[in-house]
Enzyme design. Structure first.
Site, PDB file in Angstrom:
ATOM      1  N   TYR A  23       0.796  -1.231   0.000  1.00  0.00           N
ATOM      2  CA  TYR A  23       0.000   0.000   0.000  1.00  0.00           C
ATOM      3  C   TYR A  23       0.827   1.280   0.000  1.00  0.00           C
ATOM      4  O   TYR A  23       0.266   2.368  -0.109  1.00  0.00           O
ATOM      5  CB  TYR A  23      -0.938   0.014   1.216  1.00  0.00           C
ATOM      6  CG  TYR A  23      -1.880  -1.159   1.236  1.00  0.00           C
ATOM      7  CD1 TYR A  23      -2.929  -1.243   0.328  1.00  0.00           C
ATOM      8  CD2 TYR A  23      -1.719  -2.199   2.145  1.00  0.00           C
ATOM      9  CE1 TYR A  23      -3.794  -2.317   0.331  1.00  0.00           C
ATOM     10  CE2 TYR A  23      -2.584  -3.280   2.162  1.00  0.00           C
ATOM     11  CZ  TYR A  23      -3.611  -3.333   1.254  1.00  0.00           C
ATOM     12  OH  TYR A  23      -4.462  -4.396   1.252  1.00  0.00           O
ATOM     13  N   ASN A  74     -14.167   2.236  -1.059  1.00  0.00           N
ATOM     14  CA  ASN A  74     -13.144   1.203  -0.963  1.00  0.00           C
ATOM     15  C   ASN A  74     -13.579   0.322   0.199  1.00  0.00           C
ATOM     16  O   ASN A  74     -13.290   0.626   1.349  1.00  0.00           O
ATOM     17  CB  ASN A  74     -11.766   1.804  -0.704  1.00  0.00           C
ATOM     18  CG  ASN A  74     -10.679   0.748  -0.655  1.00  0.00           C
ATOM     19  OD1 ASN A  74     -10.967  -0.435  -0.490  1.00  0.00           O
ATOM     20  ND2 ASN A  74      -9.434   1.166  -0.778  1.00  0.00           N
ATOM     21  N   HIS A  80     -14.752  -8.631  -0.405  1.00  0.00           N
ATOM     22  CA  HIS A  80     -14.617 -10.035  -0.778  1.00  0.00           C
ATOM     23  C   HIS A  80     -15.739 -10.922  -0.252  1.00  0.00           C
ATOM     24  O   HIS A  80     -15.906 -12.035  -0.736  1.00  0.00           O
ATOM     25  CB  HIS A  80     -13.265 -10.571  -0.308  1.00  0.00           C
ATOM     26  CG  HIS A  80     -12.131  -9.697  -0.718  1.00  0.00           C
ATOM     27  ND1 HIS A  80     -11.826  -9.437  -2.039  1.00  0.00           N
ATOM     28  CD2 HIS A  80     -11.246  -8.982   0.017  1.00  0.00           C
ATOM     29  CE1 HIS A  80     -10.794  -8.611  -2.090  1.00  0.00           C
ATOM     30  NE2 HIS A  80     -10.432  -8.321  -0.855  1.00  0.00           N
ATOM     31  N   ASP A  87     -25.906  -5.477  -0.504  1.00  0.00           N
ATOM     32  CA  ASP A  87     -27.341  -5.187  -0.451  1.00  0.00           C
ATOM     33  C   ASP A  87     -27.605  -3.711  -0.173  1.00  0.00           C
ATOM     34  O   ASP A  87     -28.520  -3.120  -0.760  1.00  0.00           O
ATOM     35  CB  ASP A  87     -28.026  -6.057   0.605  1.00  0.00           C
ATOM     36  CG  ASP A  87     -28.129  -7.516   0.192  1.00  0.00           C
ATOM     37  OD1 ASP A  87     -27.939  -7.823  -1.008  1.00  0.00           O
ATOM     38  OD2 ASP A  87     -28.396  -8.359   1.072  1.00  0.00           O
ATOM     39  N   HIS A 100      -9.934   0.191  -5.258  1.00  0.00           N
ATOM     40  CA  HIS A 100      -8.975  -0.553  -4.435  1.00  0.00           C
ATOM     41  C   HIS A 100      -7.590   0.006  -4.705  1.00  0.00           C
ATOM     42  O   HIS A 100      -7.218   0.212  -5.863  1.00  0.00           O
ATOM     43  CB  HIS A 100      -9.007  -2.046  -4.768  1.00  0.00           C
ATOM     44  CG  HIS A 100     -10.303  -2.685  -4.395  1.00  0.00           C
ATOM     45  ND1 HIS A 100     -10.584  -3.078  -3.106  1.00  0.00           N
ATOM     46  CD2 HIS A 100     -11.406  -2.966  -5.132  1.00  0.00           C
ATOM     47  CE1 HIS A 100     -11.805  -3.581  -3.070  1.00  0.00           C
ATOM     48  NE2 HIS A 100     -12.324  -3.521  -4.292  1.00  0.00           N
ATOM     49  N   SER A 102      -4.643  -1.424  -4.147  1.00  0.00           N
ATOM     50  CA  SER A 102      -3.786  -2.427  -4.782  1.00  0.00           C
ATOM     51  C   SER A 102      -4.560  -3.122  -5.897  1.00  0.00           C
ATOM     52  O   SER A 102      -5.789  -3.044  -5.963  1.00  0.00           O
ATOM     53  CB  SER A 102      -3.321  -3.462  -3.750  1.00  0.00           C
ATOM     54  OG  SER A 102      -4.418  -4.233  -3.286  1.00  0.00           O
TER      55      SER A 102
END
Length: 147
Positions: A23, A74, A80, A87, A100, A102
């Site tokens: 990062y 983000n 994931h 929702d 994101h 990365s």
């Protein structure tokens, strides 16, 4: 004036300390400052929100429709597996762009899938803090927000 909310998920408050090989050394506060500076001449208000708690992120997404024209999010690790955030994103009628820092497709296998991407207009991944700027530029240049 357009209002955009930038939401950052879990552990992004640790930027600058956490995994600098992935990062970098930039902090979340530095990222927020760079975003504000980049858009200082725009008729635009950008608010920032960060939480390590899924429920707080969900609440902010749901409440955002009353105040904002778009969201840049983000979701970090929640991207994931958080069907709840997915929702919430689906429940609002404002555009959402996922970012994101990365390149999630060059990471561990479990990081290569983003369930929240299903409710996003698009995903920007791997460009560091500039991904947020790209997302906001897309929103401003391609969507009829605030009109």
């Amino acid at each position: 004036m357009n209002n955009i909310l930038v939401i950052n998920g879990p552990n992004l408050n640790l930027l600058g300390k956490r995994e600098p090989d992935i990062y970098g050394n930039i902090t979340l506060e530095n990222i927020n400052q760079k975003i504000k500076l980049h858009f200082k001449n725009e008729d635009l208000r950008i608010d920032f929100f960060q939480s390590n708690e899924e429920g707080k992120i969900i609440d902010r997404i749901i409440e955002s429709e009353k105040k904002y024209n778009a969201i840049v999010i983000n979701p970090a690790a929640y991207s994931h597996y958080s069907i709840a955030i997915l929702d919430a994103m689906r429940s609002i009628n404002i555009p959402v762009v996922e970012v994101h820092l990365s390149n999630i497709y060059k990471r561990e296998e479990y990081r290569k899938k983003s369930v929240t991407a299903e409710a996003s207009l698009g995903v920007i991944s791997g460009f560091g803090y500039y991904g947020y700027i790209m997302a906001i530029e897309f929103i401003l240049n391609n969507l009829s927000i605030g009109k």
